[in-house]
Motif scaffolding. Structure first.
Motif, short mmCIF file in Angstrom:
data_model
loop_
_atom_site.label_atom_id
_atom_site.label_comp_id
_atom_site.label_asym_id
_atom_site.label_seq_id
_atom_site.Cartn_x
_atom_site.Cartn_y
_atom_site.Cartn_z
N UNK A 108 0.84 -1.21 0.00
CA UNK A 108 0.00 0.00 0.00
C UNK A 108 0.87 1.25 0.00
N UNK A 109 1.94 1.22 0.80
CA UNK A 109 2.86 2.37 0.86
C UNK A 109 3.54 2.57 -0.49
N UNK A 110 3.90 1.46 -1.13
CA UNK A 110 4.57 1.54 -2.44
C UNK A 110 3.64 2.16 -3.49
N UNK A 111 2.38 1.72 -3.49
CA UNK A 111 1.43 2.23 -4.49
C UNK A 111 1.18 3.73 -4.28
N UNK A 112 1.13 4.14 -2.99
CA UNK A 112 0.89 5.55 -2.69
C UNK A 112 2.08 6.41 -3.18
N UNK A 113 3.28 5.95 -2.93
CA UNK A 113 4.47 6.71 -3.35
C UNK A 113 4.49 6.84 -4.88
N UNK A 114 4.17 5.75 -5.56
CA UNK A 114 4.11 5.74 -7.03
C UNK A 114 3.14 6.79 -7.54
N UNK A 115 1.97 6.80 -6.89
CA UNK A 115 0.89 7.70 -7.29
C UNK A 115 1.30 9.17 -7.10
N UNK A 116 1.90 9.48 -5.93
CA UNK A 116 2.30 10.87 -5.65
C UNK A 116 3.40 11.31 -6.62
N UNK A 117 4.38 10.43 -6.84
CA UNK A 117 5.51 10.77 -7.72
C UNK A 117 5.01 11.00 -9.15
N UNK A 118 4.05 10.18 -9.59
CA UNK A 118 3.52 10.31 -10.96
C UNK A 118 2.74 11.62 -11.11
N UNK A 119 2.05 12.01 -10.04
CA UNK A 119 1.23 13.22 -10.09
C UNK A 119 2.09 14.48 -10.09
N UNK A 120 3.19 14.46 -9.34
CA UNK A 120 4.02 15.68 -9.21
C UNK A 120 5.49 15.39 -9.48
N UNK A 121 5.82 15.01 -10.71
CA UNK A 121 7.22 14.64 -11.00
C UNK A 121 8.20 15.81 -10.83
N UNK A 122 7.70 17.04 -10.91
CA UNK A 122 8.59 18.20 -10.76
C UNK A 122 9.00 18.43 -9.31
N UNK A 123 8.13 17.94 -8.40
CA UNK A 123 8.37 18.20 -6.98
C UNK A 123 9.27 17.15 -6.35
N UNK A 124 9.09 15.89 -6.83
CA UNK A 124 9.74 14.78 -6.12
C UNK A 124 10.83 14.08 -6.93
N UNK A 125 11.84 13.59 -6.19
CA UNK A 125 12.77 12.61 -6.73
C UNK A 125 12.35 11.27 -6.12
N UNK A 126 11.93 10.34 -6.97
CA UNK A 126 11.38 9.06 -6.50
C UNK A 126 12.36 7.94 -6.84
N UNK A 127 13.25 7.58 -5.89
CA UNK A 127 14.25 6.54 -6.21
C UNK A 127 13.62 5.18 -6.49
N UNK A 128 12.47 4.87 -5.86
CA UNK A 128 11.76 3.60 -6.06
C UNK A 128 12.69 2.42 -5.75
#
Ligand code: PMP
Length: 329
Positions: free
Chosen positions: A148-168
């Motif tokens: 669930x945490x992984x899916x949420x991080x994916x969703x936030x990073x996809x929505x705001x790619x300019x704001x976040x660096x998502x190492x995944x």
């Protein structure tokens, strides 16, 4: 007199070593990650037949207190090199706790903001540590666990790619490579190439993939054993039950030669024994790893050298009750 001049020589040597470290940038916090000791387990292993050695890589002695310091640093450095992590970006990832603590520590040291998705039922020590390093916590539904945490991080990073660096961390090659280049190479050197078996549990699988690949490259006869919880509902913090969870992209099922399952109760018992019999105050997954390593070692011939990992520090489980239970086992 002799002792005075000896003391002076020692002082000079220390000063020169210190100077060399400053010159090489070794005084940075992140330069202290890795090069952990390889400890021989003696008292918990004393019932093993003669001639079998069991060692534990003491990853809880990293500055952030866990095995995840290495991949967190590697993913941050890879992001910086690729130009994806810039000073304006917020580091965002999903974590069961330890990767988050490592990101939060390194974020503080290198000047990045950090946001972490983690299940709301993560224990109080973890949440407090993350907050005191200045990280923002995005708590997710405990029912959906790490997935669930992984899916949420994916969703936030996809929505705001300019704001976040998502190492995944589940899909980032820098994760397992940190163990290939660091931990695995160190184990090979520290055992002087004598290691015959490597045993470890899997969360993202970075530890097992990186160390396993490195050791097999040195000697293709090294056997790699993957440890998993024995059921989907388990208390082995940081480990995944692969049959029922999202399988990480970095996981290669063909690498491990065998699988072992460990019950949560057995891991608890071993965590207590490690504290009381070895003086090693480490967490539950370390208990699971050592349980599996000893179980495997019992089946091996003399001359075998089994290596496993102590994943994190016991202090981050202090509020949990398993320490007090069954005092006399
Ligand atoms: N034990 C603990 C306590 C952990 O936090 C982790 C990382 N999730 C692991 C074991 C497993 O490590 P890896 O992600 O490298 O498989």
């Amino acid at each position: 007199m002799r002792s005075q001049s000896q003391a002076r020589r020692t002082q000079t040597k220390i000063a020169l070593q210190e100077r060399a470290r400053v010159v090489k940038g070794q005084n940075d916090l992140w330069a202290q990650i890795g090069n952990t000791p390889l400890l021989r387990l003696r008292r918990v292993a004393q019932e093993l037949p003669e001639g079998i050695e069991v060692f534990a890589k003491a990853e809880h002695l990293n500055p952030g207190g866990s095995v995840k310091d290495r991949p967190a640093l590697a993913m941050i450095l890879a992001g910086e090199r690729a130009g994806l992590l810039t000073p304006d970006k917020i580091i965002l990832d999903a974590t069961s706790g330890n990767t988050g603590i490592a990101y939060a520590m390194l974020g503080a040291a290198r000047g990045y903001r950090v946001a972490l998705c983690l299940p709301a039922n993560a224990n109080v020590e973890r949440k407090r540590m993350l907050r005191l390093y200045g990280a923002e916590l995005i708590e997710t539904d405990p029912q959906t666990g790490a997935d669930g945490a992984q899916l949420r991080a994916q969703e936030i990073a996809a929505r705001e790619p300019q704001t976040y660096f998502y190492p995944d961390q589940y899909n980032n090659d820098a994760n397992w490579r940190a163990h290939y280049e660091g931990t695995g190479a160190e184990i090979w050197t520290q055992t002087e190439g004598r290691v015959t078996h490597f045993v470890a549990g899997m969360g993202t699988s970075g530890t097992l993939m990186g160390i396993g690949r490195r050791l097999k490259e040195h000697n293709s006869r090294v056997r790699v054993v993957a440890v998993q919880p024995d059921s989907p509902l388990h208390g082995l913090e940081g480990m995944k039950h692969y049959a029922t969870a999202i399988v990480p992209g970095i996981y290669d099922p063909s690498l491990a030669d065998a699988q072992l399952e460990v019950a949560t109760e057995d891991a608890y018992t071993m965590a207590r024994r490690l504290a009381r019999e070895e003086g090693l105050f480490v967490g539950i997954s370390s208990g699971a790893n050592v349980t599996a390593a000893l179980r495997l070692a019992r089946t091996l011939p003399a001359g075998s050298v089994v290596v496993t990992v102590l994943c994190d520090d016991g202090a981050r489980y202090l509020s949990e009750h398993f320490w007090e239970e069954k005092q006399d086992d």
